[in-house]
Design a protein around this motif. Structure first.
Motif, mmCIF file in Angstrom:
data_model
loop_
_atom_site.group_PDB
_atom_site.id
_atom_site.type_symbol
_atom_site.label_atom_id
_atom_site.label_comp_id
_atom_site.label_asym_id
_atom_site.label_seq_id
_atom_site.Cartn_x
_atom_site.Cartn_y
_atom_site.Cartn_z
ATOM 1 N N LEU A 25 -8.589 -16.976 5.256
ATOM 2 C CA LEU A 25 -9.064 -17.417 6.717
ATOM 3 C C LEU A 25 -9.366 -15.660 7.148
ATOM 4 C CD1 LEU A 25 -7.040 -20.244 8.230
ATOM 5 C CD2 LEU A 25 -9.575 -20.089 7.907
ATOM 6 N N ASP A 26 -8.566 -14.865 6.770
ATOM 7 C CA ASP A 26 -8.707 -13.403 7.253
ATOM 8 C C ASP A 26 -9.613 -12.478 6.813
ATOM 9 O OD1 ASP A 26 -7.151 -13.050 5.130
ATOM 10 O OD2 ASP A 26 -5.649 -12.046 6.026
ATOM 11 N N ASP A 27 -10.316 -13.244 5.793
ATOM 12 C CA ASP A 27 -11.465 -12.185 5.097
ATOM 13 C C ASP A 27 -12.503 -12.034 6.262
ATOM 14 O OD1 ASP A 27 -10.331 -12.042 2.683
ATOM 15 O OD2 ASP A 27 -11.210 -13.985 1.919
ATOM 16 N N GLU A 28 -12.755 -10.861 6.482
ATOM 17 C CA GLU A 28 -13.780 -10.213 7.649
ATOM 18 C C GLU A 28 -15.279 -10.548 7.006
ATOM 19 O OE1 GLU A 28 -13.194 -6.430 9.112
ATOM 20 O OE2 GLU A 28 -11.235 -7.134 9.936
ATOM 21 N N VAL A 29 -15.264 -10.156 5.435
ATOM 22 C CA VAL A 29 -16.640 -10.317 4.702
ATOM 23 C C VAL A 29 -16.298 -11.258 3.684
ATOM 24 C CG1 VAL A 29 -18.322 -9.308 3.468
ATOM 25 C CG2 VAL A 29 -17.368 -8.068 5.335
ATOM 26 N N ILE A 30 -17.371 -12.106 3.526
ATOM 27 C CA ILE A 30 -17.441 -13.248 2.482
ATOM 28 C C ILE A 30 -17.948 -12.420 1.449
ATOM 29 C CG2 ILE A 30 -18.050 -15.397 1.331
ATOM 30 C CD1 ILE A 30 -15.934 -15.659 3.701
ATOM 31 N N THR A 31 -17.141 -12.326 0.069
ATOM 32 C CA THR A 31 -17.781 -11.745 -1.168
ATOM 33 C C THR A 31 -17.493 -12.919 -2.410
ATOM 34 O OG1 THR A 31 -15.628 -10.868 -2.026
ATOM 35 C CG2 THR A 31 -16.680 -9.608 -0.272
ATOM 36 N N VAL A 32 -18.103 -12.230 -3.653
ATOM 37 C CA VAL A 32 -18.024 -13.004 -4.596
ATOM 38 C C VAL A 32 -17.085 -12.414 -5.771
ATOM 39 C CG1 VAL A 32 -20.130 -14.196 -4.460
ATOM 40 C CG2 VAL A 32 -20.092 -12.071 -5.811
ATOM 41 N N GLY A 33 -15.962 -11.504 -5.063
ATOM 42 C CA GLY A 33 -15.035 -10.850 -5.639
ATOM 43 C C GLY A 33 -15.374 -9.870 -6.793
ATOM 44 N N ARG A 34 -14.687 -10.000 -7.789
ATOM 45 C CA ARG A 34 -14.946 -8.887 -9.171
ATOM 46 C C ARG A 34 -15.024 -10.080 -10.352
ATOM 47 N NH1 ARG A 34 -9.264 -5.977 -8.301
ATOM 48 N NH2 ARG A 34 -9.858 -5.391 -10.176
ATOM 49 N N PRO A 35 -15.645 -9.402 -11.401
ATOM 50 C CA PRO A 35 -15.932 -9.974 -12.762
ATOM 51 C C PRO A 35 -14.509 -10.686 -13.073
ATOM 52 C CG PRO A 35 -16.929 -7.830 -12.608
ATOM 53 C CD PRO A 35 -15.943 -7.911 -11.707
ATOM 54 N N ILE A 36 -14.801 -11.685 -13.981
ATOM 55 C CA ILE A 36 -14.052 -12.463 -14.636
ATOM 56 C C ILE A 36 -13.271 -11.966 -16.124
ATOM 57 C CG2 ILE A 36 -14.773 -14.712 -13.585
ATOM 58 C CD1 ILE A 36 -15.727 -15.566 -16.465
ATOM 59 N N GLU A 37 -12.958 -12.588 -16.877
ATOM 60 C CA GLU A 37 -12.430 -12.049 -18.037
ATOM 61 C C GLU A 37 -13.563 -11.274 -19.007
ATOM 62 O OE1 GLU A 37 -9.122 -12.502 -21.185
ATOM 63 O OE2 GLU A 37 -9.084 -12.519 -18.964
ATOM 64 N N ASN A 38 -13.115 -10.247 -19.384
ATOM 65 C CA ASN A 38 -14.284 -9.519 -20.324
ATOM 66 C C ASN A 38 -15.691 -9.417 -19.906
ATOM 67 O OD1 ASN A 38 -12.412 -8.735 -22.542
ATOM 68 N ND2 ASN A 38 -12.439 -10.931 -23.064
ATOM 69 N N MET A 39 -15.842 -9.248 -18.453
ATOM 70 C CA MET A 39 -17.114 -9.177 -17.830
ATOM 71 C C MET A 39 -17.077 -8.055 -17.289
ATOM 72 S SD MET A 39 -19.065 -11.762 -18.881
ATOM 73 C CE MET A 39 -20.395 -12.073 -17.666
ATOM 74 N N VAL A 40 -18.404 -7.509 -16.835
ATOM 75 C CA VAL A 40 -18.315 -6.158 -15.903
ATOM 76 C C VAL A 40 -19.722 -6.468 -15.031
ATOM 77 C CG1 VAL A 40 -17.344 -4.533 -17.508
ATOM 78 C CG2 VAL A 40 -19.940 -4.969 -17.652
ATOM 79 N N ALA A 41 -19.619 -5.608 -13.802
ATOM 80 C CA ALA A 41 -20.669 -5.855 -12.988
ATOM 81 C C ALA A 41 -20.994 -4.371 -12.539
ATOM 82 C CB ALA A 41 -20.357 -6.784 -11.832
ATOM 83 N N TYR A 42 -22.463 -4.143 -12.211
ATOM 84 C CA TYR A 42 -22.859 -2.981 -11.849
ATOM 85 C C TYR A 42 -23.852 -3.146 -10.676
ATOM 86 C CZ TYR A 42 -21.884 -1.887 -16.653
ATOM 87 O OH TYR A 42 -21.321 -1.956 -17.989
ATOM 88 N N ILE A 43 -23.751 -2.193 -9.719
ATOM 89 C CA ILE A 43 -24.750 -2.272 -8.553
ATOM 90 C C ILE A 43 -25.805 -0.950 -8.968
ATOM 91 C CG2 ILE A 43 -25.247 -1.983 -6.035
ATOM 92 C CD1 ILE A 43 -23.866 -4.772 -7.137
#
Length: 877
Positions: free
Chosen positions: A329-347
């Motif tokens: 409830l106290d999250d100011e910004v709704i995000t999709v978080g971080r990668p799951i097991e053995n996954m990576v993400a880049y911007i």
């Protein structure tokens, strides 16, 4: 400068859990499922309606199915299409195909025929598993295997797992997504990607043996993999819904409560409808949400009703969900978080360079879940799947998502929408280019642009000339190629498209212009009664359209089945009146729906006489349906007949589970006549009947004549009249059977040359049915019981037909519509047995298609034109 910003050029966004499982330790999906089944064989794993399946039964049946499929020739590398209704057997088949080492191609039977046929051909599927219900419906080079045959043959096989070598690089499934070039594209997912995803989900959001997971998603949507496989690895239980239940959030809410569901996954659109479905109090539910952006408001509402809420993100190409975040409830910004097991993400920017925190760029996903690419799309693969320059793993690749995002809160991803013209409607990913391509092929259209608006699609069209257009015809044509969710609900005609300074279509200006034109084209009639005001308010809120008048058509306003569900749920909550969803398809204006709400539930739900298209000045045509009891089939006829031709259909008694079915065919005809007379239709009736319904229409004509009424049209839609064999006994009965065997053999032989695939499929289904009947007769098996009201009513009405003694009648000339493709033998293929009974004469009209397809696209249009010409001629006399 933060540590993150200083080191961003080489560091990806880290996974949610740094305690990573080594990829070399991952085992195949079938191994993990088999292991769990051995540990808890008697524990329930699957519930479907009243059926309860244990781990032992599920695993053994899947093993038997897999061994049988191997005997059919299904081997490693084979692609197997699966087009069956949702059931435990569907799950057995999915697992069996995987256990056989093959790749499954999930096909929703409700998708358009042309789309399914394209996917089968494009994927090069060697086999298609389907059921008798859909037998012969799809034109394909694949070998067709009927589910009924599998169920009959599988018990003969061993329950041990087949000995098939499995590699983690094996492709488990090929799933088709919308394509920007006008055709869908098949995404390949491997054992490594799927198992890694499932292991990651076991850690977070987490699942254990005490959980019950609601499985409501079509297998043609990638997120169904979580619902069907994750519980099998955790030792949990699957609550499987059928198609009808999955579309009715009121029923879903009842199942969640009654079955003690603890985990449910859905798109934001479905969760919104759940919140509208009398959801009172907090439930011990772990809510998983993804497929579209999660708003702060929706998150707050769900957190008030659920134990926990998890936001997920991931393209189909990276194996279901690639990132996740528990929302608070106290999250100011709704995000999709971080990668799951053995996954990576880049911007990354356009030069594939990492961007610092807070800077908007394109999201790229790398890691174990990145699939091998699209099937047979090398150029697209080169564009979207590329080497990962940031990984130290040899051969690592990353996927270019086309989604905009940025890094916030340290290492979390905030999604900011699409870079291109791909959109998501109710969780379904849609390439607008595919819709534009399909619509642009319609005659007279010069140019078309499709844009999303309020959970629906609006098509903006420039015509070649000034010829009048019928938007319903366009929608009808598109449904032959596109799923329902990809068909635009609104169309706006423009003389030309607005252009931006660089010469491209200005989509923002186009959308604003379209909104004003939509408003200008509507004639507003204000609500008059309190009931109409209430319904209007609900429609305006659910459709997100201001000032809806009582004459406005629900579908022309952009109404969809999902919006219809929201409206019905709101009406029930506000008034206590539970209306069937079908009410909006017949009572499609505020004025009509408000009037129907004043009636009792029985009158609304189960009136024998159903107005398919009640408007028009011509004498109405009354059609009796066959044993499928689907009155909506006659929509195909109504849409293609003259605008002023009313069409009504009859539906049998007993569908509501309260009224008792008719005991005799004569009673059915009498009740239909009573319903017809009650409505005050004048004399000079036009009757028609499809299949079984033709005999009922014949009896109605006979009874109307006895009452002094006149029947001017009596049309038989491929109805076979010969039934005296039901009353033969002893030697004459067997003599008749023997006499017909040789001509029947000649017919089948000829049919095999004319229509080999369809004939083999039909004959297989016929012999299975006859074998089961014989087995029941000699006591080898019991009569199968069905929990479907339609099946139980069918048995009653088939018995009524066997008791009906047909007598000749001169009530009316019989117009017999005879199909051009016949897959089964008839003693009288010319007049279909009607000549002895048609004392006033018989006229035969040949139509395209077979017994199942002559009322469906593309045959329905020619059929409707012929019927209209005939009705006009007969009703003048």
């Amino acid at each position: 400068m933060s540590e993150r910003q200083a080191t961003n050029e080489r560091n990806p966004i880290p996974p949610s859990d740094n305690r990573l499982l080594s990829l070399s330790d991952l085992r195949s999906l079938q191994e993990l499922i088999h292991e769990k089944a051995l540990l808890q064989p008697d524990k329930p794993v699957l519930r479907f309606r009243d059926h309860v399946i244990t781990y032992h039964k599920l695993n053994n049946s899947a093993n038997q199915f897999a061994r049988l499929l191997a005997d059919y020739g299904i081997r490693k590398g084979a692609i197997v299409g699966l087009a069956v209704d949702r059931s435990p057997e569907m799950v057995y088949c999915l697992l069996a195909i995987v256990k056989a080492g093959a790749t499954y191609l999930p096909l929703d039977p409700e998708y358009p025929k042309a789309r399914i046929e394209f996917m089968l051909k494009d994927a090069g599927a060697g086999y298609l598993i389907t059921s008798e219900k859909y037998s012969g419906q799809f034109t394909t080079d694949a070998r067709v295997i009927l589910m009924e045959d599998i169920l009959r043959q599988a018990p003969q096989y061993a329950v041990t797992p087949p000995d098939v070598p499995i590699s983690m690089d094996d492709v488990v499934y090929v799933l088709y997504t919308s394509g920007s070039t006008g055709q869908p594209k098949g995404v390949q997912i491997t054992q490594l990607g799927l198992v890694n995803f499932l292991i990651g989900m076991l850690k977070a959001p987490g699942l254990d043996e005490n959980d019950r997971v609601l499985a409501l998603t079509t297998i043609s949507f990638d997120i169904s993999g979580l619902e069907l496989y994750l519980p099998l690895l955790a030792g949990a239980e699957i609550i499987l819904t059928d198609v009808q239940t999955s579309r009715d959030t009121r029923q879903l809410m009842e199942i969640v409560r009654q079955r003690g569901v603890t985990v449910m996954q859905a798109t934001p659109a479905t969760w919104r409808m759940m919140l509208e479905s009398a959801w009172e109090g907090k439930l011990p539910l772990k809510a998983l949400i993804g497929g579209e952006a999660l708003s702060k408001k929706l998150a707050e509402r769900l957190l008030e009703k659920c134990d926990s809420l998890w936001n997920m993100y991931g393209p189909t190409e990276t194996t279901v969900w690639a990132t996740l975040k528990q929302i608070h409830l106290d999250d100011e910004v709704i995000t999709v978080g971080r990668p799951i097991e053995n996954m990576v993400a880049y911007i990354l920017d356009s030069q594939l360079k990492p961007l610092p925190d807070g800077t908007v760029g394109e999201i790229f996903i790398g890691g174990a879940g990145v699939g091998p690419g699209y099937l047979n799309r090398p150029e697209l693969n080169a564009e979207r799947f590329m080497d990962d320059p940031f990984s130290t793993v040899p051969g690592a690749r990353m996927y270019k998502t086309g989604d905009l995002g940025r890094i916030v809160n340290g290492d979390e991803i905030q999604c900011l929408g699409r870079m291109d013209h791909q959109v998501k409607i109710r969780g379904y990913r849609i390439e607008l280019g595919e819709v534009e391509h399909a619509l642009g092929k319609q005659p007279g259209i010069k140019d078309v642009v499709v844009l999303p608006k309020d959970e629906r699609l609006v098509a903006y069209v420039v015509m070649e000339g000034n010829d009048p257009v019928n938007f319903a015809d366009w929608q009808h044509a598109l449904r032959d190629y596109l799923p329902e969710y990809m068909v635009p609900s609104n169309f706006v005609l423009l003389p030309r498209f607005p252009l931006s300074p660089n010469g491209k279509v200005d989509r923002n200006a186009l959308e604003a212009m379209g909104i004003e034109l939509e408003k200008a084209n509507r004639v507003y009639v204000a609500p008059r009664t309190e009931q109409e005001k209430l319904v209007a308010g609900i429609w305006e809120e659910c459709l997100q359209v201001k000032k809806i008048g009582i004459k406005d058509d629900f579908f022309e306003l952009g109404g969809t089945s999902i919006v219809a569900m929201q409206i019905m749920a709101r009406i029930e909550r506000e008034t206590g009146k539970r209306l069937p969803l079908a009410s909006l398809f017949t009572e499609n204006t505020i004025e009509k729906l408000s009037r129907e709400m004043l009636l009792d539930d029985q009158a609304i739900s189960w009136d024998l006489l159903v107005p398919v298209k009640p408007t028009g000045n011509k004498p109405p045509i009354f059609i009796v349906n066959g044993l499928d009891m689907n009155v909506l089939l006659f929509n195909n006829i109504a849409r293609n007949m003259d605008a002023d031709q009313p069409i009504y259909g009859f539906q049998p008694r007993g569908l509501n589970g309260v009224d008792k079915p008719f005991e005799t065919l004569e009673d059915m005809a009498a009740e239909y006549i009573a319903a017809l007379l009650e409505k005050g239709f004048t004399d000079g009736y036009a009757l028609a009947g499809y299949s079984y319904g033709g005999v009922v229409a014949f009896e109605m004509a006979r009874q109307l004549q006895a009452m002094g009424k006149t029947v001017k049209l009596l049309a038989m839609f491929d109805t076979y009249a010969y039934n005296k064999g039901h009353f033969e006994t002893g030697v004459p009965k067997y003599v008749s059977k023997v006499k017909r065997q040789f001509p029947k053999f000649l017919f089948i032989t000829g049919s095999l040359f004319r229509h080999p695939k369809e004939t083999i499929s039909y004959q297989q289904a016929y012999f299975v049915r006859k074998y089961n009947e014989l087995a029941v007769y000699v006591g080898l098996q019991q009569t199968p019981e069905s929990d479907r009201a339609e099946d139980r009513i069918n048995e009653k009405y088939e018995a009524a037909y066997r008791k009906y003694y047909m007598q000749p009648s001169d009530a009316c000339i019989i117009d017999l519509f005879r199909v051009g493709t016949r897959l089964y033998y008839l003693d009288d293929p010319i007049y279909l047995g009607w000549k002895p009974y048609a004392k006033a004469g018989i006229h035969v009209h040949d139509v395209n298609g077979d017994h199942k397809t002559f009322l469906m696209p593309p045959n329905d249009k020619d059929f409707a034109i012929l019927l209209q010409q005939l009705a006009d001629e007969r009703m003048k006399s």
